[in-house]
Design a protein around this motif. Structure first.
Motif, PDB file in Angstrom:
ATOM      1  N   ARG A   1     -64.496  -3.317 -45.450  1.00  0.00           N
ATOM      2  CA  ARG A   1     -64.891  -1.638 -45.368  1.00  0.00           C
ATOM      3  C   ARG A   1     -64.765  -2.142 -43.548  1.00  0.00           C
ATOM      4  NH1 ARG A   1     -69.501  -2.991 -46.434  1.00  0.00           N
ATOM      5  NH2 ARG A   1     -70.232  -3.507 -48.910  1.00  0.00           N
ATOM      6  N   PHE A   2     -63.456  -0.749 -43.196  1.00  0.00           N
ATOM      7  CA  PHE A   2     -63.066  -0.673 -41.804  1.00  0.00           C
ATOM      8  C   PHE A   2     -64.455   0.307 -41.224  1.00  0.00           C
ATOM      9  CE2 PHE A   2     -59.503  -1.743 -43.993  1.00  0.00           C
ATOM     10  CZ  PHE A   2     -58.837  -2.896 -43.524  1.00  0.00           C
ATOM     11  N   GLN A   3     -65.037   0.537 -40.061  1.00  0.00           N
ATOM     12  CA  GLN A   3     -65.068   1.053 -39.528  1.00  0.00           C
ATOM     13  C   GLN A   3     -65.223   1.955 -38.348  1.00  0.00           C
ATOM     14  OE1 GLN A   3     -68.256  -2.276 -39.862  1.00  0.00           O
ATOM     15  NE2 GLN A   3     -69.645   0.007 -39.523  1.00  0.00           N
ATOM     16  N   SER A   4     -63.929   0.926 -37.630  1.00  0.00           N
ATOM     17  CA  SER A   4     -63.812   1.542 -35.910  1.00  0.00           C
ATOM     18  C   SER A   4     -62.448   0.697 -36.297  1.00  0.00           C
ATOM     19  CB  SER A   4     -64.402   1.141 -35.589  1.00  0.00           C
ATOM     20  OG  SER A   4     -64.660   0.032 -35.055  1.00  0.00           O
ATOM     21  N   GLN A   5     -60.957   1.144 -35.251  1.00  0.00           N
ATOM     22  CA  GLN A   5     -60.352   0.028 -34.859  1.00  0.00           C
ATOM     23  C   GLN A   5     -60.723  -1.157 -33.503  1.00  0.00           C
ATOM     24  OE1 GLN A   5     -56.534   2.450 -33.648  1.00  0.00           O
ATOM     25  NE2 GLN A   5     -57.659   4.335 -34.274  1.00  0.00           N
ATOM     26  N   VAL A   6     -59.315  -1.855 -33.865  1.00  0.00           N
ATOM     27  CA  VAL A   6     -59.676  -2.989 -33.519  1.00  0.00           C
ATOM     28  C   VAL A   6     -58.389  -3.216 -32.254  1.00  0.00           C
ATOM     29  CG1 VAL A   6     -60.050  -5.691 -32.584  1.00  0.00           C
ATOM     30  CG2 VAL A   6     -61.839  -4.399 -33.918  1.00  0.00           C
ATOM     31  N   ARG A   7     -58.380  -3.301 -30.926  1.00  0.00           N
ATOM     32  CA  ARG A   7     -56.897  -3.282 -29.998  1.00  0.00           C
ATOM     33  C   ARG A   7     -56.670  -4.715 -29.819  1.00  0.00           C
ATOM     34  NH1 ARG A   7     -54.429   1.078 -30.138  1.00  0.00           N
ATOM     35  NH2 ARG A   7     -53.380   1.643 -28.071  1.00  0.00           N
ATOM     36  N   PHE A   8     -55.528  -5.099 -29.254  1.00  0.00           N
ATOM     37  CA  PHE A   8     -55.141  -6.835 -28.554  1.00  0.00           C
ATOM     38  C   PHE A   8     -56.400  -6.005 -27.108  1.00  0.00           C
ATOM     39  CE2 PHE A   8     -52.952  -9.303 -26.067  1.00  0.00           C
ATOM     40  CZ  PHE A   8     -52.714 -10.702 -26.650  1.00  0.00           C
ATOM     41  N   GLY A   9     -56.563  -7.624 -27.197  1.00  0.00           N
ATOM     42  CA  GLY A   9     -57.404  -8.026 -25.499  1.00  0.00           C
ATOM     43  C   GLY A   9     -58.611  -7.106 -25.948  1.00  0.00           C
ATOM     44  N   GLN A  10     -59.135  -6.545 -26.870  1.00  0.00           N
ATOM     45  CA  GLN A  10     -60.822  -6.780 -27.231  1.00  0.00           C
ATOM     46  C   GLN A  10     -61.309  -8.015 -27.406  1.00  0.00           C
ATOM     47  OE1 GLN A  10     -61.124  -3.081 -29.920  1.00  0.00           O
ATOM     48  NE2 GLN A  10     -62.153  -2.983 -28.664  1.00  0.00           N
TER      49      GLN A  10
ATOM     50  N   THR B   1     -68.972 -16.520 -34.816  1.00  0.00           N
ATOM     51  CA  THR B   1     -67.492 -17.320 -34.879  1.00  0.00           C
ATOM     52  C   THR B   1     -66.760 -16.728 -33.983  1.00  0.00           C
ATOM     53  OG1 THR B   1     -67.928 -18.014 -36.594  1.00  0.00           O
ATOM     54  CG2 THR B   1     -66.013 -18.127 -36.389  1.00  0.00           C
ATOM     55  N   ASP B   2     -67.138 -17.284 -32.873  1.00  0.00           N
ATOM     56  CA  ASP B   2     -65.420 -16.406 -31.566  1.00  0.00           C
ATOM     57  C   ASP B   2     -64.568 -16.457 -31.881  1.00  0.00           C
ATOM     58  OD1 ASP B   2     -67.666 -15.050 -30.209  1.00  0.00           O
ATOM     59  OD2 ASP B   2     -67.975 -17.050 -29.071  1.00  0.00           O
ATOM     60  N   ILE B   3     -63.304 -15.294 -31.901  1.00  0.00           N
ATOM     61  CA  ILE B   3     -62.227 -15.398 -32.329  1.00  0.00           C
ATOM     62  C   ILE B   3     -61.549 -15.189 -31.561  1.00  0.00           C
ATOM     63  CG2 ILE B   3     -60.570 -13.596 -33.848  1.00  0.00           C
ATOM     64  CD1 ILE B   3     -62.438 -15.492 -35.604  1.00  0.00           C
ATOM     65  N   GLN B   4     -60.122 -16.576 -31.223  1.00  0.00           N
ATOM     66  CA  GLN B   4     -59.053 -15.993 -30.532  1.00  0.00           C
ATOM     67  C   GLN B   4     -58.019 -14.232 -31.210  1.00  0.00           C
ATOM     68  OE1 GLN B   4     -57.969 -17.178 -27.412  1.00  0.00           O
ATOM     69  NE2 GLN B   4     -56.886 -16.322 -27.441  1.00  0.00           N
TER      70      GLN B   4
ATOM     71  N   VAL C   1     -67.272  -8.122 -38.526  1.00  0.00           N
ATOM     72  CA  VAL C   1     -66.161  -7.714 -37.487  1.00  0.00           C
ATOM     73  C   VAL C   1     -66.158  -7.504 -36.349  1.00  0.00           C
ATOM     74  CG1 VAL C   1     -63.719  -8.298 -36.773  1.00  0.00           C
ATOM     75  CG2 VAL C   1     -64.701  -9.150 -39.161  1.00  0.00           C
ATOM     76  N   TYR C   2     -66.907  -7.910 -34.804  1.00  0.00           N
ATOM     77  CA  TYR C   2     -67.019  -7.385 -33.920  1.00  0.00           C
ATOM     78  C   TYR C   2     -65.727  -6.752 -32.374  1.00  0.00           C
ATOM     79  CZ  TYR C   2     -72.505  -7.391 -35.567  1.00  0.00           C
ATOM     80  OH  TYR C   2     -72.649  -6.882 -36.007  1.00  0.00           O
ATOM     81  N   ALA C   3     -65.407  -5.873 -32.307  1.00  0.00           N
ATOM     82  CA  ALA C   3     -65.107  -5.662 -31.189  1.00  0.00           C
ATOM     83  C   ALA C   3     -65.603  -5.844 -29.970  1.00  0.00           C
ATOM     84  CB  ALA C   3     -63.747  -5.262 -31.610  1.00  0.00           C
ATOM     85  N   ASP C   4     -65.464  -5.779 -28.949  1.00  0.00           N
ATOM     86  CA  ASP C   4     -66.213  -5.327 -27.650  1.00  0.00           C
ATOM     87  C   ASP C   4     -67.867  -5.050 -27.951  1.00  0.00           C
ATOM     88  OD1 ASP C   4     -64.088  -5.800 -25.670  1.00  0.00           O
ATOM     89  OD2 ASP C   4     -63.322  -4.292 -26.056  1.00  0.00           O
ATOM     90  N   ASP C   5     -68.729  -6.090 -29.269  1.00  0.00           N
ATOM     91  CA  ASP C   5     -69.410  -6.105 -29.514  1.00  0.00           C
ATOM     92  C   ASP C   5     -70.100  -4.572 -30.370  1.00  0.00           C
ATOM     93  OD1 ASP C   5     -70.616  -8.497 -28.422  1.00  0.00           O
ATOM     94  OD2 ASP C   5     -70.621  -7.232 -26.925  1.00  0.00           O
ATOM     95  N   GLU C   6     -68.856  -4.037 -30.488  1.00  0.00           N
ATOM     96  CA  GLU C   6     -69.211  -2.563 -31.902  1.00  0.00           C
ATOM     97  C   GLU C   6     -68.315  -3.152 -32.931  1.00  0.00           C
ATOM     98  OE1 GLU C   6     -70.775   0.264 -31.519  1.00  0.00           O
ATOM     99  OE2 GLU C   6     -71.125  -0.026 -28.369  1.00  0.00           O
ATOM    100  N   ALA C   7     -69.313  -2.881 -33.699  1.00  0.00           N
ATOM    101  CA  ALA C   7     -69.057  -3.039 -35.521  1.00  0.00           C
ATOM    102  C   ALA C   7     -67.516  -1.978 -35.006  1.00  0.00           C
ATOM    103  CB  ALA C   7     -69.722  -3.039 -36.262  1.00  0.00           C
ATOM    104  N   ALA C   8     -67.351  -3.201 -36.262  1.00  0.00           N
ATOM    105  CA  ALA C   8     -65.293  -2.963 -36.691  1.00  0.00           C
ATOM    106  C   ALA C   8     -65.295  -2.854 -37.564  1.00  0.00           C
ATOM    107  CB  ALA C   8     -64.446  -3.040 -35.903  1.00  0.00           C
ATOM    108  N   ALA C   9     -65.685  -4.107 -38.477  1.00  0.00           N
ATOM    109  CA  ALA C   9     -65.264  -3.879 -39.801  1.00  0.00           C
ATOM    110  C   ALA C   9     -67.017  -4.534 -40.985  1.00  0.00           C
ATOM    111  CB  ALA C   9     -64.475  -4.421 -40.243  1.00  0.00           C
ATOM    112  N   THR C  10     -67.009  -4.860 -42.352  1.00  0.00           N
ATOM    113  CA  THR C  10     -67.953  -5.592 -42.440  1.00  0.00           C
ATOM    114  C   THR C  10     -67.233  -5.728 -43.589  1.00  0.00           C
ATOM    115  OG1 THR C  10     -68.802  -3.368 -43.562  1.00  0.00           O
ATOM    116  CG2 THR C  10     -69.138  -4.181 -41.777  1.00  0.00           C
ATOM    117  N   VAL C  11     -67.802  -7.061 -43.905  1.00  0.00           N
ATOM    118  CA  VAL C  11     -66.718  -7.757 -45.203  1.00  0.00           C
ATOM    119  C   VAL C  11     -67.532  -8.279 -46.200  1.00  0.00           C
ATOM    120  CG1 VAL C  11     -65.662  -9.830 -45.871  1.00  0.00           C
ATOM    121  CG2 VAL C  11     -64.671  -8.746 -43.388  1.00  0.00           C
ATOM    122  N   THR C  12     -67.929  -8.482 -47.497  1.00  0.00           N
ATOM    123  CA  THR C  12     -69.098  -9.042 -47.993  1.00  0.00           C
ATOM    124  C   THR C  12     -67.843  -9.295 -49.098  1.00  0.00           C
ATOM    125  OG1 THR C  12     -70.032  -7.032 -48.381  1.00  0.00           O
ATOM    126  CG2 THR C  12     -70.876  -8.927 -49.985  1.00  0.00           C
TER     127      THR C  12
END
Length: 128
Positions: A55-64, A5-8, A86-97
């Motif tokens: 579980r958070f893995q990395s930051q996501v910034r506006f524009g990614q 699912t792509d996210i805006q 959840v991916y930002a620029d194809d890098e894992a940023a968080a996992t949700v179960t």
């Protein structure tokens, strides 16, 4: 193959420093769950979130570029366990179960998945 699912990303999803607010991850996971499971909703039938771990893995910034993948992990009689990333620029940023339950509002009780739905869930196919 996980469902994608792509996210805006909206500016309002971020904080003053341009980072994605932690609550937005849960909203994005919800959008992706609905994208996969939406066809289960109907008159007096709802999808209830019974459990969620984030579980958070990395930051996501506006524009990614952000997208969420959703994998079906386990299908019960009336519940399904999902693993989402959840991916930002194809890098894992968080996992949700999460565990989602099909619920009959009239009976005020969980409702069993129809067999055809169970088979599609087990195959990881979107229901919409």
């Amino acid at each position: 193959m996980p469902h994608r699912t792509d996210i805006q990303v909206r500016f309002s999803d971020t904080d003053a420093q341009g980072h994605l607010n932690n609550t937005a991850y849960a909203v994005y996971a919800e959008l992706a769950r609905a994208d996969l499971l939406d066809a289960l909703r109907g008159p007096d039938t709802y999808l209830l979130l019974a459990e969620m771990t984030l579980r958070f893995q990395s930051q996501v910034r506006f524009g990614q570029a952000v997208h969420v993948t959703t994998d079906v992990q386990e299908v019960g009689e009336s519940s399904v366990t999902l693993e989402q990333t959840v991916y930002a620029d194809d890098e894992a940023a968080a996992t949700v179960t999460s565990v989602v339950v099909l619920f009959d509002a009239r009976a005020q009780a969980p409702k069993a998945f129809p067999e055809r739905v169970r088979k599609r869930l087990e195959a990881g196919e979107p229901l919409g």
